[in-house]
Design a protein around this motif. Structure first.
Motif, short mmCIF file in Angstrom:
data_model
loop_
_atom_site.label_atom_id
_atom_site.label_comp_id
_atom_site.label_asym_id
_atom_site.label_seq_id
_atom_site.Cartn_x
_atom_site.Cartn_y
_atom_site.Cartn_z
N TYR A 1 8.44 -53.42 -16.28
CA TYR A 1 8.86 -52.92 -14.97
C TYR A 1 9.42 -54.10 -14.19
O TYR A 1 8.71 -55.08 -13.95
CB TYR A 1 7.67 -52.30 -14.24
N TRP B 1 11.65 -48.44 -16.06
CA TRP B 1 11.01 -49.12 -17.19
C TRP B 1 12.03 -49.38 -18.29
O TRP B 1 12.95 -48.59 -18.50
CB TRP B 1 9.87 -48.27 -17.76
N HIS C 1 -9.47 -49.95 -10.21
CA HIS C 1 -8.19 -49.63 -9.56
C HIS C 1 -7.79 -50.74 -8.58
O HIS C 1 -6.59 -51.06 -8.47
CB HIS C 1 -8.27 -48.28 -8.86
N LYS D 1 -4.48 -53.09 -8.96
CA LYS D 1 -3.56 -53.27 -7.84
C LYS D 1 -3.31 -54.75 -7.58
O LYS D 1 -2.17 -55.18 -7.34
CB LYS D 1 -4.15 -52.60 -6.59
N SER E 1 3.07 -53.46 -19.17
CA SER E 1 2.00 -52.50 -19.38
C SER E 1 2.14 -51.91 -20.78
O SER E 1 3.22 -51.97 -21.38
CB SER E 1 2.08 -51.38 -18.33
N SER F 1 3.63 -46.20 -16.44
CA SER F 1 2.63 -45.71 -15.51
C SER F 1 3.17 -45.64 -14.08
O SER F 1 4.37 -45.65 -13.85
CB SER F 1 1.39 -46.64 -15.57
N ASP F 2 2.25 -45.58 -13.12
CA ASP F 2 2.58 -45.38 -11.72
C ASP F 2 2.77 -46.69 -10.96
O ASP F 2 2.65 -46.73 -9.74
CB ASP F 2 1.47 -44.58 -11.04
N HIS G 1 5.28 -48.29 -10.02
CA HIS G 1 6.31 -48.24 -8.98
C HIS G 1 5.77 -47.67 -7.67
O HIS G 1 6.35 -47.91 -6.60
CB HIS G 1 7.51 -47.43 -9.45
N LEU G 2 4.69 -46.90 -7.74
CA LEU G 2 4.08 -46.37 -6.52
C LEU G 2 3.22 -47.43 -5.84
O LEU G 2 3.06 -47.41 -4.61
CB LEU G 2 3.23 -45.14 -6.84
N ILE G 3 2.66 -48.34 -6.61
CA ILE G 3 1.82 -49.40 -6.07
C ILE G 3 2.67 -50.56 -5.55
O ILE G 3 2.40 -51.14 -4.51
CB ILE G 3 0.85 -49.90 -7.16
#
Length: 342
Positions: free
Chosen positions: A28, A40, A284, A288, A300, A304-305, A307-309
């Motif tokens: 990412y 990705w 978690h 982060k 990774s 996964s998520d 891009h939201l973090i």
């Protein structure tokens, strides 16, 4: 004669392969030129987390990769078996722990993110350090001469393979006497010298007793990044920062070793048992923190998520300028090194 290693992997392939599948690692990017770039991309281990001539420097007028090979022989290769044992959850002897800690120490200093921090720090502190060192050295020499003692001399070959980081000259003044002048370049050679000094002294004395391996809970996996070693300060308010030190009591140091395994210590505290599972909420938070500490890439074992973090930055100008910086890097650094040696 060996072939010069010009593709310097600042995050070793033997480390990143824990997140890869068939030689490809999901990546990412945190800085991209436009929105069309996919979130990705599966990268080859050979083609990611390296810069050309990051660690090359000049000895005389010849390029050398001695520092790259030193990192390989002293920190990377010795840690490979220890990392394998962690991943396969086999017994770790004290020597394996020592090699893991040394590997972590090397990862702490060798990345482009650390290079930028080093340059910023030196531009603030180096002038005062040079002035203080010169004044102290001159005073010591004057005291030596006043006592009638001979001035010690270095052997001619004492630093044949060392970067030439300072140029010292004496200028005669018209009114008599003289002044001493010291010059350096805040760049590659000074950074390499500082890394080798740090890894050969301070980090070589690190204790291995308080380290452990923490396991991710079911449903959570540890990512890693291009700046993977994290020195964390936790504050009473729940805030944290990344300015921790290797000797700061209560400070936390962590390094993902695989999607399941995390090398961990809280300095000055007794470690929990190896293989202890982190609770989901803490896991978690740690995940982060790993993502926030990344410089330009997060790696990774799954899409996964992330891009939201940590939303990526989309900026064509910044991306172009950074690419141009690295294209100029070797030429500019080599030119500065030649001028310093002339």
């Amino acid at each position: 004669m060996h072939q010069l290693r010009k593709d310097n992997h600042y995050v070793p392939k033997l480390y990143l392969k824990q997140w890869s599948h068939e030689g490809l690692i999901p990546t990412y990017r945190l800085l991209v030129p436009n929105e069309k770039v996919p979130l990705w991309k599966r990268q080859s281990l050979k083609g990611i987390a390296y810069r050309q001539h990051l660690y090359t420097y000049l000895v005389g007028q010849e390029e050398t990769d001695k520092f790259e090979r030193w990192l390989d022989s002293e920190f990377e290769n010795p840690a490979e078996e220890a990392i394998r044992r962690v991943v396969h959850e086999e017994r770790l002897e004290p020597e394996h722990w020592r090699r893991l800690v040394r590997f972590a120490g090397a990862l702490d200093v060798r990345t482009p993110a650390q290079l930028r921090r080093f340059i910023i720090r030196q531009k603030v502190t180096l002038q005062e350090l040079i002035d203080t060192t010169l004044q102290r050295s001159i005073q010591e020499l004057e005291n030596t001469v006043a006592r009638g003692e001979s001035i010690p001399r270095l052997a001619d070959d004492a630093h044949d393979d060392a970067p030439s980081i300072f140029k010292v000259s004496i200028e005669e003044l018209p009114e008599g006497g003289g002044q001493i002048r010291a010059e350096t370049v805040v760049g590659r050679q000074l950074w390499i010298w500082q890394m080798k000094h740090s890894l050969s002294t301070t980090l070589s004395r690190l204790p291995i007793e308080n380290w452990t391996i923490l396991d991710a809970p079911v449903g959570v996996s540890w990512p890693t990044s291009d700046d993977p070693l994290i020195r964390l300060n936790l504050h009473d308010s729940g805030r944290y920062d990344f300015n921790g030190g290797w000797g700061n009591r209560g400070g936390i140091i962590l390094l993902p070793l695989s999607p399941k395994h995390l090398l961990y210590t809280c300095i000055g505290s007794r470690p929990v048992l190896r293989g202890s599972k982190v609770d989901v909420a803490t896991a978690h938070l740690m995940r982060k923190i790993i993502i926030e500490h990344a410089d330009r890439y997060v790696f990774s074992n799954e899409l996964s998520d992330i891009h939201l973090i940590r939303p990526r930055r989309v900026c064509a100008a910044t991306h172009k300028n950074e690419q141009a910086f690295w294209q100029r890097w070797h030429h500019e650094q080599s030119q500065a090194e030649r001028e310093l040696q002339s």
